[in-house]
Design a protein around this motif. Structure first.
Motif, mmCIF file in Angstrom:
data_model
loop_
_atom_site.group_PDB
_atom_site.id
_atom_site.type_symbol
_atom_site.label_atom_id
_atom_site.label_comp_id
_atom_site.label_asym_id
_atom_site.label_seq_id
_atom_site.Cartn_x
_atom_site.Cartn_y
_atom_site.Cartn_z
ATOM 1 N N UNK A 40 0.797 -1.219 0.000
ATOM 2 C CA UNK A 40 0.000 0.000 0.000
ATOM 3 C C UNK A 40 0.827 1.264 0.000
ATOM 4 N N UNK A 41 0.150 2.392 0.165
ATOM 5 C CA UNK A 41 0.822 3.683 0.019
ATOM 6 C C UNK A 41 1.510 4.104 1.322
ATOM 7 N N UNK A 42 2.529 4.920 1.169
ATOM 8 C CA UNK A 42 3.319 5.352 2.329
ATOM 9 C C UNK A 42 3.847 6.763 2.110
ATOM 10 N N UNK A 43 4.400 7.350 3.169
ATOM 11 C CA UNK A 43 5.082 8.632 3.052
ATOM 12 C C UNK A 43 6.378 8.538 3.852
ATOM 13 N N UNK A 44 7.148 9.641 3.896
ATOM 14 C CA UNK A 44 8.409 9.619 4.646
ATOM 15 C C UNK A 44 8.230 10.302 6.001
ATOM 16 N N UNK A 45 7.078 10.066 6.619
ATOM 17 C CA UNK A 45 6.788 10.708 7.898
ATOM 18 C C UNK A 45 7.811 10.350 8.965
ATOM 19 N N UNK A 46 8.301 9.106 8.941
ATOM 20 C CA UNK A 46 9.297 8.678 9.931
ATOM 21 C C UNK A 46 10.567 9.479 9.785
ATOM 22 N N UNK A 47 11.025 9.632 8.550
ATOM 23 C CA UNK A 47 12.257 10.380 8.305
ATOM 24 C C UNK A 47 12.074 11.853 8.687
ATOM 25 N N UNK A 48 10.949 12.435 8.280
ATOM 26 C CA UNK A 48 10.696 13.851 8.602
ATOM 27 C C UNK A 48 10.719 14.071 10.105
ATOM 28 N N UNK A 49 10.057 13.137 10.841
ATOM 29 C CA UNK A 49 9.994 13.292 12.292
ATOM 30 C C UNK A 49 11.386 13.209 12.902
ATOM 31 N N UNK A 50 12.211 12.308 12.373
ATOM 32 C CA UNK A 50 13.565 12.144 12.924
ATOM 33 C C UNK A 50 14.447 13.350 12.614
ATOM 34 N N UNK A 51 14.337 13.862 11.369
ATOM 35 C CA UNK A 51 15.139 15.049 11.020
ATOM 36 C C UNK A 51 14.688 16.236 11.869
ATOM 37 N N UNK A 52 13.362 16.382 11.968
ATOM 38 C CA UNK A 52 12.825 17.493 12.758
ATOM 39 C C UNK A 52 13.288 17.428 14.205
ATOM 40 N N UNK A 53 13.270 16.232 14.761
ATOM 41 C CA UNK A 53 13.704 16.053 16.151
ATOM 42 C C UNK A 53 15.184 16.377 16.310
ATOM 43 N N UNK A 54 15.993 15.877 15.353
ATOM 44 C CA UNK A 54 17.442 16.105 15.432
ATOM 45 C C UNK A 54 17.753 17.601 15.326
ATOM 46 N N UNK A 55 17.062 18.296 14.420
ATOM 47 C CA UNK A 55 17.319 19.734 14.233
ATOM 48 C C UNK A 55 16.910 20.511 15.487
ATOM 49 N N UNK A 56 15.720 20.194 16.005
ATOM 50 C CA UNK A 56 15.237 20.946 17.172
ATOM 51 C C UNK A 56 16.072 20.674 18.421
ATOM 52 N N UNK A 57 16.429 19.398 18.615
ATOM 53 C CA UNK A 57 17.112 19.082 19.872
ATOM 54 C C UNK A 57 18.558 19.573 19.895
ATOM 55 N N UNK A 58 19.186 19.778 18.719
ATOM 56 C CA UNK A 58 20.571 20.279 18.722
ATOM 57 C C UNK A 58 20.641 21.760 18.385
ATOM 58 N N UNK A 59 19.548 22.311 17.891
ATOM 59 C CA UNK A 59 19.589 23.704 17.431
ATOM 60 C C UNK A 59 20.422 23.839 16.175
ATOM 61 N N UNK A 60 20.338 22.823 15.302
ATOM 62 C CA UNK A 60 21.200 22.775 14.123
ATOM 63 C C UNK A 60 20.927 23.922 13.161
ATOM 64 N N UNK A 61 22.006 24.416 12.559
ATOM 65 C CA UNK A 61 21.901 25.450 11.534
ATOM 66 C C UNK A 61 22.194 24.842 10.162
ATOM 67 N N UNK A 62 22.866 23.685 10.186
ATOM 68 C CA UNK A 62 23.271 23.057 8.922
ATOM 69 C C UNK A 62 22.771 21.616 8.889
ATOM 70 N N UNK A 63 22.289 21.211 7.732
ATOM 71 C CA UNK A 63 21.869 19.823 7.549
ATOM 72 C C UNK A 63 22.482 19.308 6.249
ATOM 73 N N UNK A 64 23.082 18.112 6.308
ATOM 74 C CA UNK A 64 23.600 17.485 5.101
ATOM 75 C C UNK A 64 22.836 16.186 4.880
ATOM 76 N N UNK A 65 22.421 15.947 3.650
ATOM 77 C CA UNK A 65 21.711 14.706 3.319
ATOM 78 C C UNK A 65 22.499 13.998 2.218
ATOM 79 N N UNK A 66 22.940 12.742 2.500
ATOM 80 C CA UNK A 66 23.845 12.052 1.579
ATOM 81 C C UNK A 66 23.467 10.580 1.491
#
Lengths: 508, 100
Positions: free
Chosen positions: A111-137
């Motif tokens: 069935x159908x899916x989205x990347x909600x898990x990834x978004x939640x994890x990136x959002x959490x990582x950015x908020x909890x560290x106060x990140x200014x830079x994000x690299x996706x590789x």
């Protein structure tokens, strides 16, 4: 920073990657995602990691690294060689991984899916560290993990929108199959449309040449074209910003000695303080002697002199110098001279440039000699060599350092070298050393071909070499064709006749 | 009797999340009555749990036991695929399982 200001609205975040901020007129566009596309082995992961590492090292800016391909453990291990201790940064909450590499478990899609898990994890990582830079590789791995490519594109677009809402500056890497052609596989550029950087790893004449090009920066400025870069252990990517260097050096009227009084006279009173002189000649014509006297002349005036030798060993150079009555060993002991000998083949030209630049900034010389440029040309492509010479001369001019380069001509008599053809316009003065064959004897001639901004002697003068160095004597009056390598002796009577002819013509 | 331990990760309350939860409950009730433990985790509320389990797509169903563990991605609307993932092909639908 002297680079042009970006138009209001889009500011840039200085990356701290050496040279990159210069070619990008200030860094990556802030609060936007930039696509970095490159073929396999083009250093995408290094650039992505360095973007975060430089932020931490220069300004303690926290960053989030989202890895789709390699595991976090692999990246920690691979980046240690650049001196980036990711594990300790993780402890200090400066670096945070989102490990999105494919899991070991079997995976079934229903069935159908989205990347909600990834978004939640990136959002959490950015908020909890106060990140200014994000690299996706790197995003290519996502396409191989999920079969529904249109869903992947839609979801990745949502993630780039999400990153924008967090006001982080992001860098997303993607694969491309050829060095020239479509920007990235899978049409990645269609959803990260604002900014595109391309990394290349070209094979030219059996030599690898890495370049970086900013293809587009929407709404802001950047330097155009490909810039060579190199990857250095303990440092990472270093971009060599050739044409981005500004020609802003002021020109000096001050003269310095070439180390040979007669040669100074021929040049109208010596070389200019900040000029680059090219000495060209066949093997054995006296190029290394000219270099040696140039160094000794500087030392005698209390200057600091740096010699890069790519043809002879230290022992040979010191013995040669001693043979001309010059004590290099003593000069080095007194700290006035530094001789750096290296085989051209030990490194690529970009790496040579970086190590020369380091040596220059450490020793802070007043004059620099390179013996010979032709030797360096062997290890490079034509384009790479030209860029190297431009970078080196511009670096030297910035520091108002006098430079003397030698170039070896391939033929014994006359001729020009390939080296000269590429760099003669860059140098301020050209001195030719030539063999002159006369009556079954090899003699040597010297002439100043070009002296930018000054009168100079137009004669071709004979010179001899003995235990005290170079002795420049009288001009070859009765010989023509020296420079083309075909000296023809003219009888004195003929000379007189010609002289007479001109005088008559002038008088009428 | 084999006990199934299942965890379903969803992203917030949404039609897709509800769809997945309903599909899974229906399947478990018919094929695994009394043989399963199901935990539903909202990754928006508990991002650390999502990080720990390395959840990428949502919904994701993880069968933790019996071994081998398996991930099933999507709203679980394709029941046949879910049965493959949970290794339930041999079991008749509706719990009329003769072997156990």
């Amino acid at each position: 920073m002297t680079s042009p200001k970006p138009p209001a609205g889009i500011s840039k975040r200085a990356t701290g990657i050496p040279g990159f901020d210069l070619i990008s007129n200030g860094g990556l566009p802030s609060s936007r995602t930039t696509l970095v596309s490159g073929s396999a082995g083009s250093a995408k992961t290094v650039l992505a990691a360095q973007f975060l590492a430089a932020g931490i090292q220069t300004s303690k800016e926290p960053g989030v690294f989202v890895t789709f391909e390699e595991t976090a453990a692999d990246i920690r291990a691979n980046m240690l060689g650049f001196g980036w201790n990711i594990e300790s940064w993780e402890r200090d909450r400066l670096w945070s991984f989102v490990d999105a590499s494919p899991p070991a478990d079997a995976e079934v899609v229903s069935g159908s899916y989205d990347f909600g898990g990834l978004s939640a994890r990136i959002g959490h990582a950015v908020r909890s560290t106060g990140a200014k830079r994000v690299a996706l590789d790197s995003v290519g791995a996502v396409f191989s993990q999920f079969a529904d490519h249109s869903a992947v594109r839609r979801e990745l677009y949502r993630i780039s929108t999400l990153l924008k809402s967090y006001e982080v500056t992001a860098l997303l890497t993607a694969e491309r199959t050829a060095e020239y052609g479509e920007i990235a596989r899978m049409g990645v550029e269609e959803f990260v449309v604002d900014n595109v950087i391309i990394l290349r790893n070209n094979l030219e004449d059996e030599k690898r040449r890495r370049t970086i090009e900013i293809l587009k920066y929407r709404g802001t400025t950047h330097q155009k074209g490909e810039f060579p870069f190199t990857i250095i252990p303990g440092e990472g990517i270093v971009v060599i910003p050739i044409s981005a260097l500004e020609l802003k050096q002021k020109s000096s009227d001050m003269r310095i000695t070439s180390g040979n009084a007669t040669l100074d006279e021929m040049c109208g009173g010596g070389f200019f303080r900040d000029s680059i002189v090219l000495v060209s000649g066949a093997t054995g014509t006296g190029k290394t002697l000219t270099v040696t006297e140039f160094m000794a002349g500087g030392v005698a005036k209390g200057e600091r002199c740096l010699l890069f030798a790519f043809e002879e060993s230290r022992e040979q150079l010191f013995r040669n110098a001693a043979g001309w009555g010059i004590d290099f060993a003593r000069m080095e002991r007194e700290g006035r001279l530094k001789v750096i000998c290296e085989y051209p083949e030990v490194a690529g030209l970009e790496d040579h440039f970086i190590s020369m630049r380091e040596a220059i900034s450490r020793f802070r010389p007043n004059r620099i000699a390179v013996d010979s440029l032709s030797a360096l040309e062997r290890v490079s492509t034509t384009k790479g060599f030209r860029e190297f010479v431009i970078s080196l001369t511009s670096l030297m001019k910035h520091q108002e350092t006098a430079g003397l380069f030698t170039s070896t001509t391939p033929t014994l008599m006359g001729g020009t070298s390939v080296t000269e053809a590429h760099i003669s316009t860059i140098t301020d003065s050209i001195i030719l050393l030539r063999y002159v064959e006369m009556f079954g004897e090899m003699r040597r001639g010297v002439t100043v071909l070009k002296m930018r901004g000054s009168m100079h002697d137009k004669d071709i003068r004979e010179f001899t070499i003995d235990g005290a160095g170079m002795h420049i004597g009288r001009p070859f009056r009765d010989v023509t064709g020296i420079l083309v390598g075909n000296p023809v002796h003219i009888a004195p009577a003929e000379l007189e006749r010609l002289d007479h002819l001109f005088r008559e013509a002038g008088g009428s | 009797m084999t006990q199934y331990r299942l965890t379903l990760y969803v992203a917030g309350p949404s039609a897709r999340s509800d769809e997945a939860i309903n599909n899974l409950r229906r399947l478990c009730e018919t094929s695994l009555p009394g043989q399963y433990e199901l935990q539903v985790i909202d990754v928006v509320q508990q991002p650390e749990a999502a990080e720990k389990a390395r959840i990428f797509a949502t919904p994701t169903l993880i069968k933790e036991s019996p071994e081998p563990s398996c991930r099933i991605i999507g709203d679980l609307s394709d029941t046949a695929r879910v049965r493959v993932g949970l290794d339930l092909q041999d079991r008749a639908e509706g719990g009329k399982d003769s072997a156990s």
